[in-house]
Design a protein around this motif. Structure first.
Motif, PDB file in Angstrom:
ATOM      1  N   TYR A   7       1.105  -1.131  -0.217  1.00 27.46           N
ATOM      2  CA  TYR A   7       0.218   0.324  -0.303  1.00 27.46           C
ATOM      3  C   TYR A   7       1.021   1.560   0.383  1.00 27.46           C
ATOM      4  CZ  TYR A   7      -4.412  -2.786   1.377  1.00 27.46           C
ATOM      5  OH  TYR A   7      -4.591  -3.692   1.225  1.00 27.46           O
ATOM      6  N   GLU A   8       0.775   2.262  -0.635  1.00 27.76           N
ATOM      7  CA  GLU A   8       0.971   3.553  -0.919  1.00 27.76           C
ATOM      8  C   GLU A   8       1.114   4.246   0.391  1.00 27.76           C
ATOM      9  OE1 GLU A   8       1.799   7.451  -3.841  1.00 27.76           O
ATOM     10  OE2 GLU A   8      -0.177   6.257  -4.024  1.00 27.76           O
ATOM     11  N   LYS A   9       0.122   4.128   1.129  1.00 26.20           N
ATOM     12  CA  LYS A   9       0.195   4.654   2.528  1.00 26.20           C
ATOM     13  C   LYS A   9       1.544   4.249   3.277  1.00 26.20           C
ATOM     14  CE  LYS A   9      -2.531   6.147   6.663  1.00 26.20           C
ATOM     15  NZ  LYS A   9      -3.853   5.843   7.193  1.00 26.20           N
ATOM     16  N   THR A  10       1.585   2.488   3.219  1.00 25.15           N
ATOM     17  CA  THR A  10       2.410   1.807   4.197  1.00 25.15           C
ATOM     18  C   THR A  10       3.859   2.236   3.743  1.00 25.15           C
ATOM     19  OG1 THR A  10       0.787   0.479   4.336  1.00 25.15           O
ATOM     20  CG2 THR A  10       3.389  -0.217   4.811  1.00 25.15           C
ATOM     21  N   ARG A  11       4.144   2.159   2.364  1.00 29.13           N
ATOM     22  CA  ARG A  11       5.339   2.508   2.082  1.00 29.13           C
ATOM     23  C   ARG A  11       5.906   4.672   2.008  1.00 29.13           C
ATOM     24  NH1 ARG A  11       5.482   2.540  -2.753  1.00 29.13           N
ATOM     25  NH2 ARG A  11       2.916   2.926  -4.053  1.00 29.13           N
ATOM     26  N   ASP A  12       5.064   5.219   2.260  1.00 32.68           N
ATOM     27  CA  ASP A  12       4.726   6.764   2.583  1.00 32.68           C
ATOM     28  C   ASP A  12       5.880   6.488   4.060  1.00 32.68           C
ATOM     29  OD1 ASP A  12       4.799   8.501   0.702  1.00 32.68           O
ATOM     30  OD2 ASP A  12       1.966   8.121   0.658  1.00 32.68           O
ATOM     31  N   ALA A  13       5.330   5.627   4.993  1.00 33.71           N
ATOM     32  CA  ALA A  13       5.101   5.546   6.358  1.00 33.71           C
ATOM     33  C   ALA A  13       6.689   5.606   6.348  1.00 33.71           C
ATOM     34  CB  ALA A  13       4.553   5.081   7.420  1.00 33.71           C
ATOM     35  N   ILE A  14       7.127   4.368   5.517  1.00 37.70           N
ATOM     36  CA  ILE A  14       8.112   3.659   5.589  1.00 37.70           C
ATOM     37  C   ILE A  14       9.286   4.333   5.214  1.00 37.70           C
ATOM     38  CG2 ILE A  14      10.110   1.869   5.150  1.00 37.70           C
ATOM     39  CD1 ILE A  14       7.523   0.172   4.985  1.00 37.70           C
ATOM     40  N   ALA A  15       8.775   4.949   3.975  1.00 38.52           N
ATOM     41  CA  ALA A  15       9.942   6.184   3.368  1.00 38.52           C
ATOM     42  C   ALA A  15       9.950   7.366   4.683  1.00 38.52           C
ATOM     43  CB  ALA A  15       9.864   6.986   2.097  1.00 38.52           C
ATOM     44  N   ALA A  16       9.231   7.413   4.623  1.00 39.39           N
ATOM     45  CA  ALA A  16       9.101   8.894   5.926  1.00 39.39           C
ATOM     46  C   ALA A  16      10.024   8.385   7.169  1.00 39.39           C
ATOM     47  CB  ALA A  16       8.084   9.096   6.724  1.00 39.39           C
ATOM     48  N   ASN A  17      10.337   7.530   7.808  1.00 41.90           N
ATOM     49  CA  ASN A  17      10.560   6.628   8.849  1.00 41.90           C
ATOM     50  C   ASN A  17      12.003   6.625   8.475  1.00 41.90           C
ATOM     51  OD1 ASN A  17      11.568   4.376  10.804  1.00 41.90           O
ATOM     52  ND2 ASN A  17      10.319   5.235  12.116  1.00 41.90           N
ATOM     53  N   LEU A  18      12.450   6.190   7.043  1.00 37.29           N
ATOM     54  CA  LEU A  18      13.797   5.567   7.256  1.00 37.29           C
ATOM     55  C   LEU A  18      14.982   6.621   6.719  1.00 37.29           C
ATOM     56  CD1 LEU A  18      13.388   1.604   6.252  1.00 37.29           C
ATOM     57  CD2 LEU A  18      13.608   2.940   8.275  1.00 37.29           C
ATOM     58  N   SER A  19      14.127   7.808   6.043  1.00 43.16           N
ATOM     59  CA  SER A  19      14.538   8.592   5.022  1.00 43.16           C
ATOM     60  C   SER A  19      15.206   9.351   6.105  1.00 43.16           C
ATOM     61  CB  SER A  19      14.133   9.569   4.357  1.00 43.16           C
ATOM     62  OG  SER A  19      13.237   9.373   3.133  1.00 43.16           O
ATOM     63  N   ARG A  20      17.098   9.805   5.504  1.00 45.27           N
ATOM     64  CA  ARG A  20      17.906  10.349   6.141  1.00 45.27           C
ATOM     65  C   ARG A  20      18.421  11.896   5.193  1.00 45.27           C
ATOM     66  NH1 ARG A  20      15.964   7.716   8.662  1.00 45.27           N
ATOM     67  NH2 ARG A  20      17.296   6.415  10.648  1.00 45.27           N
ATOM     68  N   PRO A  21      18.708  13.443   5.758  1.00 48.23           N
ATOM     69  CA  PRO A  21      19.061  14.042   4.608  1.00 48.23           C
ATOM     70  C   PRO A  21      19.967  13.722   3.853  1.00 48.23           C
ATOM     71  CG  PRO A  21      19.117  14.797   7.353  1.00 48.23           C
ATOM     72  CD  PRO A  21      18.863  12.819   7.544  1.00 48.23           C
ATOM     73  N   GLU A  22      21.435  12.993   3.914  1.00 48.41           N
ATOM     74  CA  GLU A  22      21.538  12.104   3.056  1.00 48.41           C
ATOM     75  C   GLU A  22      21.025  11.360   2.149  1.00 48.41           C
ATOM     76  OE1 GLU A  22      23.473  13.032   7.088  1.00 48.41           O
ATOM     77  OE2 GLU A  22      22.272  11.723   6.095  1.00 48.41           O
ATOM     78  N   ALA A  23      20.254  10.883   2.439  1.00 47.34           N
ATOM     79  CA  ALA A  23      19.633   9.405   1.752  1.00 47.34           C
ATOM     80  C   ALA A  23      18.186   9.492   1.608  1.00 47.34           C
ATOM     81  CB  ALA A  23      19.888   8.148   1.985  1.00 47.34           C
TER      82      ALA A  23
END
Length: 269
Positions: free
Chosen positions: A4-20
């Motif tokens: 689900y896009e909402k789930t992938r959004d949540a993972i991306a937000a949680n694991l994103s770093r300024p360098e990645a």
């Protein structure tokens, strides 16, 4: 399905770093981290190719690669250097048929946690030889003070990294079978073959269950920090106790882990 896009959004937000930075399109869901590893190995390798695996290492890497006709070559980890990669040995194994390096940090079964300088050394080998890395980071943040977990993708803009993770270890829910692949590919090297392959592979498996997908955002955002602190304290205390006991036994030489849930012990006859 890739999730689900909402789930992938949540993972991306949680694991994103300024360098990645990650977005939902960079996340593919899987049935546990082992399922994520299976998809990455399948997407990158063909029969006759080879992949470089850590020794000692998680046995499933070899099982998955060999089942696809992919040859495996083992690079050594150095017990006297807290299980760091023998970088020279790693590079000596690479040839024209090498399609990926599998790197596990924090390590199962060694309990090692690699520092920034050592991770950069490994990335330099990958960059020189134009080899992508499958980063098994399922033990992300399961590290003991004063160690720091550094996501591999935050240290490179050149090497494509497929970072595999899941809820299993950090949240202590292995039975939920919820994993993911985060695609870090700044120069779109993986755009035309590997990304479509991962998406196609995601449609031929059952994937993570939909109830957990719906709960992921709340799991990430509402789990009290004290839960993680308490879990790490218990694991660290148990590691100290085990290290102390093994150190007193003649013929045994434990290596004090820096994280994860394992301790390696050598023995002399």
């Amino acid at each position: 399905m890739i999730g689900y896009e909402k789930t992938r959004d949540a993972i991306a937000a949680n694991l994103s770093r300024p360098e990645a930075i990650l977005t939902a399109k960079d996340v593919v869901l899987a049935s546990g981290c082992s399922g994520a590893l299976d998809m990455c190995i399948s997407a990158l390798g063909n029969p006759g190719d080879n992949m470089l695996l850590p020794r000692p290492g998680f046995s499933i890497y070899k099982t998955l690669a060999n089942s696809l006709g992919i040859d495996v070559r083992f690079y050594d980890l150095l017990p006297d250097k807290d299980w760091e990669v023998d970088v020279a040995h790693l590079e000596s194994l690479i040839d024209d048929n090498t399609v990926a390096i599998v790197l596990n940090n924090p390590s199962n079964p060694c309990g090692s946690v690699y520092g920034r300088e050592h991770l950069i050394e490994i990335l330099e080998v990958a960059e020189r030889n134009k080899v992508p890395i499958i980063a098994d980071e399922v033990y992300a943040d399961c590290v003991f003070p004063p160690q720091e977990f550094i996501p591999l993708a935050t240290l490179t803009t050149e090497v494509p990294v497929l970072a595999c993770g899941g809820l299993t270890k950090k949240f202590l829910v292995p039975g939920w079978r919820f994993g993911w692949i985060c695609i870090h590919d700044r120069h779109n090297v993986l755009q035309h073959e590997v990304r479509p392959a991962l998406n196609s592979l995601a449609t031929r498996i059952l994937g993570p269950n939909t109830l957990i997908q719906g709960a992921v955002e709340a799991i990430f955002n509402t789990t009290p920090p004290a839960f993680f602190t308490n879990c790490l304290n218990v694991m660290h205390e148990n590691a100290i106790i085990a290290f102390s006991i093994f150190s007193k036994i003649s013929g045994l030489k434990p290596v004090m882990p820096k994280g994860a849930m394992y301790m390696m012990v050598s023995h002399s006859r």
